[in-house]
Design an enzyme around this catalytic site. Sequence first.
Site, PDB file in Angstrom:
ATOM      1  CG  HIS A   1      12.060  11.328  -9.255  1.00 59.38           C
ATOM      2  ND1 HIS A   1      12.906  11.388  -8.216  1.00 59.38           N
ATOM      3  CD2 HIS A   1      10.900  11.552  -8.875  1.00 59.38           C
ATOM      4  CE1 HIS A   1      12.250  11.737  -7.320  1.00 59.38           C
ATOM      5  NE2 HIS A   1      11.025  11.779  -7.658  1.00 59.38           N
TER       6      HIS A   1
ATOM      7  CD  GLU B   1      -8.791   3.812   0.648  1.00 54.36           C
ATOM      8  OE1 GLU B   1      -7.964   3.949  -0.521  1.00 54.36           O
ATOM      9  OE2 GLU B   1      -8.453   4.446   1.444  1.00 54.36           O
TER      10      GLU B   1
ATOM     11  CG  ASP C   1      -5.546   0.994  -0.818  1.00 55.27           C
ATOM     12  OD1 ASP C   1      -4.511   0.082  -0.732  1.00 55.27           O
ATOM     13  OD2 ASP C   1      -5.525   2.082  -0.499  1.00 55.27           O
TER      14      ASP C   1
ATOM     15  CB  CYS D   1      -9.698   9.623  -6.109  1.00 57.91           C
ATOM     16  SG  CYS D   1      -9.778   8.529  -4.607  1.00 57.91           S
TER      17      CYS D   1
END
Length: 591
Positions: free
Chosen positions: A199, A441, A465, A512
């Site tokens: 974060h 993937e 992946d 992606c």
Amino acid sequence: MTALRKPHQVKITGIPGSPGIAIGPTYLFTKNRITVEPRRIKESKVPAEIKRFKDALDKTRQAIKGTRARAVEQTGDIVARIFDSHLLILDDVMLREETLARIKKEKICADALVDDFMQRMYRSLKAQKGEFFSQRADDVLDVARRIIYNLQGLADEYLTDLKKAVVVIAPELSPSDIIHLDRRYVLGIATNLGGATSHTAILTRSLGVPAVTGLKNITDLVCENQEIIINGNSGKVVLHPTDEVLNEYKNKRKRAKAFRTRLRKLRGLPTETTDGRRVHLAANIELPVETKSVIEQGGEGVGLFRTEYLYLTRGSLPSEEDQLKEYLKITEALNPKSVVIRTFDLGGDKVMPGMEFPKESNPFLGWRAIRVSLDMTDMLRAQFSAILRASTKKNVHILLPLISQLEEVKRARKILNEVMVELSSRGIPYDENIKLGIMIEVPAAALIADELARECDFFSIGTNDLVQYTLAVDRGNETIADLYSAYHPAVLKLIRLTVEAGHKANIPVAICGEMAGDPLAALLLVGLELDQLSMSPVVLPEIKKIIRSIDQKTAREIADKALTFHTSKDVEKYLLRTMKKLFADLPVWFN
Ligand code: PEP
Ligand code: MG
């Protein structure tokens, strides 16, 4: 009298958190540790302790709402969701109920009980694999600290009283710390802890403050008010820089600033090579609030909406109506731009505590993604129905994750058709020509891509992946992180195979995984003839710049040459050399 000698220059490297170069004096920000003693309370003081606990929760809620409002003002809605999750943690029924029950039964002070509850929650989240849970665990500590501060009547310590521009050095900074710092005076941030997707990194990027995280012991290496350079692009930090290095970085900072200003001008221009081949540049998002940033960064659509985050952030399965509401937020805001909605990719590392998942010794090879959806057909039907209902403007595509067998696509297609028939029978409109795509993937899918292409309308290669399964390297394991590379020749061959199979069947092929947003990989992917690249919104302008600077023939030659190397390192070195040659004036990415 002996003259004071300048300390030696020291260079260290951490993890790039937020791009940009900061040069200035250090400001050490180390907070007091809070001590929590498990104090016993008398029976007669129980009602007062209960009131003290409830008051602290109320005060904390107000404070978090205040921080949230500040976040919206400074960075927009995107980061405000961090504080929404803080409110969810604060209002956890278990925290309230368990603490109240224990105050009454065990007669221990609320501070210790809150601390105990939060530590358990922290440990259980940390034990889960993946960045998502690690972030949630850090959020738990942030909220715990705020409640205990309020119980003890302490003022929260924030970086609000800075008097001059500084580079903040801290063991770590919580989201609340960052939102409260006075941006006028914070040139940059360097912390001991944190990763690229923590974060801290996300917030500093939204605020545009350069940051380097994961420096391990920077707080031991610097004193107050010493000259420091931090490079948020490369993760490099220089303490006590020589005049020569200082000048070099000042120059770099100037060039980087000019480069970013130039990139802004590209926003409205098409993403195409110099000889006019269009590449569709799309964004990956986890939540609908990110749509704004897709538009701001010039995204031409959403190439991957990871719907499982709707599940993970609320901790329960969203109903069809809930899903429809969330999907419409994205599809309406982006219309007529396209939105690819992926069905739930649950399992693996995306499991919430409390979710009913079997214990598996190899969760990444187990019951996950499409396998879960095809077993829980009611869930899949509801999701298809929500996606179809959101598709009336004809800008929605469906994507299935982790396909490894032909039958999976056929079964999913059959269910989709049944849901369509049902919607039609109820007179509910939807896009009858909606496209159904699959993620490539796992190596098996790439190897049978020609057969799969006959059963679907597009491919989207998930390299995160694909790399993991091709190289047998866990994508989240730091110990073997140096073996995890999208530049491995085996991965490149599988990408080429998939593109060729897709194009032979006349279907578009997208990518992606994180590789799509890696500037070093951009020319290679254009050369491999990918039709769409989908990435985190912040990197869209850089990738557009690269694509607009090259012609398709040269990109193809670069890809062909890259595929002749035998190791990941050699491919990477070749791409780096090529990029430096082609973009001599744009070194901001690579040093
Ligand atoms: C991928 O695997 O590359 C991908 C995009 O999916 P996720 O990162 O959500 O697993
Ligand atoms: Mg994946």
